[in-house]
Motif scaffolding. Sequence first.
Motif, mmCIF file in Angstrom:
data_model
loop_
_atom_site.group_PDB
_atom_site.id
_atom_site.type_symbol
_atom_site.label_atom_id
_atom_site.label_comp_id
_atom_site.label_asym_id
_atom_site.label_seq_id
_atom_site.Cartn_x
_atom_site.Cartn_y
_atom_site.Cartn_z
ATOM 1 N N SER A 336 0.613 -6.564 -5.597
ATOM 2 C CA SER A 336 1.219 -5.624 -4.620
ATOM 3 C C SER A 336 2.139 -4.585 -5.174
ATOM 4 O O SER A 336 2.994 -4.067 -4.502
ATOM 5 C CB SER A 336 2.027 -6.404 -3.399
ATOM 6 O OG SER A 336 2.985 -7.115 -4.037
ATOM 7 N N ALA A 337 1.474 -3.974 -6.215
ATOM 8 C CA ALA A 337 2.301 -2.683 -6.857
ATOM 9 C C ALA A 337 1.959 -1.563 -6.023
ATOM 10 O O ALA A 337 0.919 -1.397 -5.508
ATOM 11 C CB ALA A 337 1.835 -2.798 -8.417
ATOM 12 N N TRP A 338 2.865 -0.611 -6.376
ATOM 13 C CA TRP A 338 2.803 0.654 -5.747
ATOM 14 C C TRP A 338 1.568 1.355 -6.259
ATOM 15 O O TRP A 338 1.293 1.631 -7.307
ATOM 16 C CB TRP A 338 4.068 1.758 -5.884
ATOM 17 C CG TRP A 338 4.129 2.764 -5.120
ATOM 18 C CD1 TRP A 338 4.774 2.954 -4.080
ATOM 19 C CD2 TRP A 338 3.507 4.036 -5.455
ATOM 20 N NE1 TRP A 338 4.803 4.432 -3.627
ATOM 21 C CE2 TRP A 338 3.686 4.905 -4.407
ATOM 22 C CE3 TRP A 338 2.357 4.621 -6.506
ATOM 23 C CZ2 TRP A 338 3.024 6.141 -4.324
ATOM 24 C CZ3 TRP A 338 2.063 6.041 -6.201
ATOM 25 C CH2 TRP A 338 2.405 6.800 -5.199
ATOM 26 N N THR A 339 0.625 1.837 -5.234
ATOM 27 C CA THR A 339 -0.344 2.913 -5.264
ATOM 28 C C THR A 339 -0.205 4.006 -4.223
ATOM 29 O O THR A 339 0.159 3.613 -3.103
ATOM 30 C CB THR A 339 -1.807 2.229 -5.521
ATOM 31 O OG1 THR A 339 -2.133 1.671 -4.240
ATOM 32 C CG2 THR A 339 -1.947 1.243 -6.279
ATOM 33 N N ALA A 340 -0.906 5.051 -4.458
ATOM 34 C CA ALA A 340 -0.782 6.195 -3.530
ATOM 35 C C ALA A 340 -1.763 5.549 -2.412
ATOM 36 O O ALA A 340 -0.985 5.979 -1.259
ATOM 37 C CB ALA A 340 -1.736 7.255 -3.896
ATOM 38 N N GLU A 341 -2.610 4.880 -2.357
ATOM 39 C CA GLU A 341 -3.369 4.205 -1.251
ATOM 40 C C GLU A 341 -2.557 3.321 -0.358
ATOM 41 O O GLU A 341 -2.723 3.174 0.621
ATOM 42 C CB GLU A 341 -4.910 3.705 -1.785
ATOM 43 C CG GLU A 341 -5.745 4.605 -2.589
ATOM 44 C CD GLU A 341 -5.300 5.054 -3.943
ATOM 45 O OE1 GLU A 341 -6.025 6.084 -4.228
ATOM 46 O OE2 GLU A 341 -4.660 4.389 -4.469
ATOM 47 N N ARG A 342 -2.019 2.456 -1.232
ATOM 48 C CA ARG A 342 -1.154 1.403 -0.479
ATOM 49 C C ARG A 342 -0.114 2.034 0.102
ATOM 50 O O ARG A 342 -0.003 1.731 1.302
ATOM 51 C CB ARG A 342 -0.771 0.429 -1.584
ATOM 52 C CG ARG A 342 -1.588 -0.535 -2.063
ATOM 53 C CD ARG A 342 -0.863 -1.575 -2.792
ATOM 54 N NE ARG A 342 -0.225 -2.607 -2.025
ATOM 55 C CZ ARG A 342 -0.724 -3.576 -1.594
ATOM 56 N NH1 ARG A 342 -2.027 -3.904 -2.050
ATOM 57 N NH2 ARG A 342 -0.012 -4.470 -0.905
ATOM 58 N N TYR A 343 0.454 2.949 -0.324
ATOM 59 C CA TYR A 343 1.607 3.699 0.510
ATOM 60 C C TYR A 343 0.998 4.494 1.509
ATOM 61 O O TYR A 343 1.671 4.524 2.685
ATOM 62 C CB TYR A 343 2.358 4.484 -0.654
ATOM 63 C CG TYR A 343 3.443 5.485 -0.050
ATOM 64 C CD1 TYR A 343 4.561 4.818 0.456
ATOM 65 C CD2 TYR A 343 3.254 6.933 0.281
ATOM 66 C CE1 TYR A 343 5.642 5.694 1.199
ATOM 67 C CE2 TYR A 343 4.222 7.790 0.980
ATOM 68 C CZ TYR A 343 5.394 7.225 1.313
ATOM 69 O OH TYR A 343 6.532 7.853 2.080
ATOM 70 N N ALA A 344 -0.122 5.304 1.225
ATOM 71 C CA ALA A 344 -0.630 5.817 2.626
ATOM 72 C C ALA A 344 -1.093 5.154 3.475
ATOM 73 O O ALA A 344 -1.105 5.458 4.735
ATOM 74 C CB ALA A 344 -1.859 6.738 1.998
ATOM 75 N N ASN A 345 -1.582 3.819 3.576
ATOM 76 C CA ASN A 345 -1.954 2.740 4.310
ATOM 77 C C ASN A 345 -0.936 2.291 4.939
ATOM 78 O O ASN A 345 -1.259 1.280 5.991
ATOM 79 C CB ASN A 345 -3.131 2.099 3.926
ATOM 80 C CG ASN A 345 -4.201 2.745 3.521
ATOM 81 O OD1 ASN A 345 -4.666 3.833 3.929
ATOM 82 N ND2 ASN A 345 -4.875 2.276 2.371
ATOM 83 N N GLY A 346 0.530 2.300 4.559
ATOM 84 C CA GLY A 346 1.384 1.539 5.032
ATOM 85 C C GLY A 346 1.504 0.092 4.624
ATOM 86 O O GLY A 346 1.887 -0.883 5.270
ATOM 87 N N GLU A 347 0.768 -0.428 3.442
ATOM 88 C CA GLU A 347 0.633 -1.691 2.981
ATOM 89 C C GLU A 347 2.032 -2.077 2.449
ATOM 90 O O GLU A 347 2.848 -1.232 1.969
ATOM 91 C CB GLU A 347 -0.543 -1.979 2.202
ATOM 92 C CG GLU A 347 -1.672 -1.645 2.861
ATOM 93 C CD GLU A 347 -2.771 -1.589 1.554
ATOM 94 O OE1 GLU A 347 -2.905 -2.904 1.167
ATOM 95 O OE2 GLU A 347 -3.836 -0.752 1.497
ATOM 96 N N ALA A 348 2.259 -3.512 2.239
ATOM 97 C CA ALA A 348 3.340 -4.023 1.566
ATOM 98 C C ALA A 348 3.135 -3.680 0.111
ATOM 99 O O ALA A 348 2.180 -3.789 -0.482
ATOM 100 C CB ALA A 348 3.413 -5.393 1.691
ATOM 101 N N ILE A 349 4.478 -3.151 -0.272
ATOM 102 C CA ILE A 349 4.531 -2.879 -1.683
ATOM 103 C C ILE A 349 5.958 -3.606 -2.171
ATOM 104 O O ILE A 349 6.846 -3.411 -1.730
ATOM 105 C CB ILE A 349 5.052 -1.317 -1.657
ATOM 106 C CG1 ILE A 349 3.563 -0.581 -1.422
ATOM 107 C CG2 ILE A 349 5.144 -0.967 -3.281
ATOM 108 C CD1 ILE A 349 3.763 1.014 -1.626
ATOM 109 N N ASN A 350 5.563 -4.369 -3.173
ATOM 110 C CA ASN A 350 6.753 -5.340 -4.048
ATOM 111 C C ASN A 350 6.991 -4.889 -5.187
ATOM 112 O O ASN A 350 7.614 -5.861 -5.994
ATOM 113 C CB ASN A 350 6.241 -6.631 -3.666
ATOM 114 C CG ASN A 350 6.134 -7.027 -2.009
ATOM 115 O OD1 ASN A 350 7.109 -6.685 -1.592
ATOM 116 N ND2 ASN A 350 5.079 -7.584 -1.898
ATOM 117 N N TYR A 351 6.309 -4.142 -6.126
ATOM 118 C CA TYR A 351 6.371 -3.821 -7.395
ATOM 119 C C TYR A 351 6.128 -2.249 -7.589
ATOM 120 O O TYR A 351 5.296 -1.473 -6.803
ATOM 121 C CB TYR A 351 5.499 -4.741 -8.145
ATOM 122 C CG TYR A 351 5.721 -4.667 -9.726
ATOM 123 C CD1 TYR A 351 6.833 -5.665 -10.071
ATOM 124 C CD2 TYR A 351 5.356 -3.961 -10.613
ATOM 125 C CE1 TYR A 351 7.279 -5.704 -11.357
ATOM 126 C CE2 TYR A 351 5.854 -4.077 -12.027
ATOM 127 C CZ TYR A 351 6.626 -5.002 -12.292
ATOM 128 O OH TYR A 351 7.031 -5.019 -13.402
#
Length: 439
Positions: A336-351
């Motif tokens: 669950s590391a940070w990526t632009a897609e995860r951030y844009a989709n509001g997904e959980a980011i833990n690294y």
Amino acid sequence: GYDDRYLVRVDLGYSGSEQYSRQNRFTAFPAFSAGWVATNESFLEENPVLTYLKLRGSWGKTGNDRGIGRYVYLDNVTLTGGGFGFLGGHNVNEGQVANPFLDPEIITKQNLGIDLTLLNNFSLTFDIYNEKTENGVTSATSKTPDYQGVPLGNYPRANVGIFENKGYEISVGYNKDITRDFNISLGGWLAQNKNKVVFWDESQRAEDFAYRIRSEGYPLGQAWGYMVDDHNGNGYFNSQEEIDNSGLVYEIGTPKPGYLKYYDLNADGKINDKDKAPLGHGSLPNFFYAFNGGLKYKKFDMNVLFQGIADYWTVDMSMGRVEYPFEGVYTEWHKSAWTAERYANGEAINYPALSAQKNSNHEASNFFLEDKSYLRLKNLEIGYTFDLFNGTRLYFSGQNLFTWDKLNHEVYGPEAHYAGGIEAIPVYRLYNVGLSIKF
């Protein structure tokens, strides 16, 4: 001892260590203790409630030769190179500069305690102690300029350090026969230990350091690192625009989107060693505790022990927790590391955003700080005794059956760390079934 009421003990030890020069090698260590059994006095002898009371105290000295280096009373000068005649020669390497007058570290220990029993079935023991080292071995270079010719790491050690350790321990127990066939026992134990470096001849850092002192006043093994600025909601730089608008210059590696965002504690517009803050409370837990219970009803018996620690924090940056060794290690941490897609989709980011090379994310910080407190069901045993032979007991026992902790992951337990993709030094769960026969 006199009349089982007044107790005195005196000890004198005399020991030495090869780590010190001959004139300072041996030291005498005295100790003294005294106790008073108050319930053996005539005015308490027949007391039906206070069935035992003992007051005690002790004072003594011990020595320590660990952690000072090897043979620090000798100069360390070595020759390297070699050859024949004019074709070769030797280089002289000057290392440690000796202090032949170095003494052992002397620790003065004091303890006060009380033991009591009420109604013959409730017991309490309480101890409070203080240990102080007043001539700890340290480099003693706070007044030594760096340009005097000898590297500060080679400068002679000196007996100037002061270190303090204090705390208390309390244990309680209860044992009672409820009926002729039914017995219960309960117990608990709690210890708090706090240590502090009082004086270590530490040089103050420049005035623009957020913390100019990093040993004195702190516990042994105090960790230092950066504090993550999470005012934006997640503690990461989420765009290049956010990096540019921060106005910060990172001297520990150029940040990119997805990298950790640190506080500029000294407000100089730069992120560097001057912004480090204390992390955790030293290398030892502040609290240890345990509680146990047992019961016996006719031929059935059961015993249980819980054990734990509290207020214990460590910075875990072992391999597997960080991803850059060997040009990239991928573990559960990094799914669950940070990526632009995860951030844009509001997904959980833990690294932070992953990288195959060391960068500003991989500095010690409170991001890697973990609360290693836990409570564990350490032992459980259940048994039943049959009327066979002179007694036959069938029993089941288990060790490390359950652990409750404050970790925010399940990759490893509170007493282990992740290394090489596997859990290092795991705590095993053990089960046993046994049969005991008396002939």
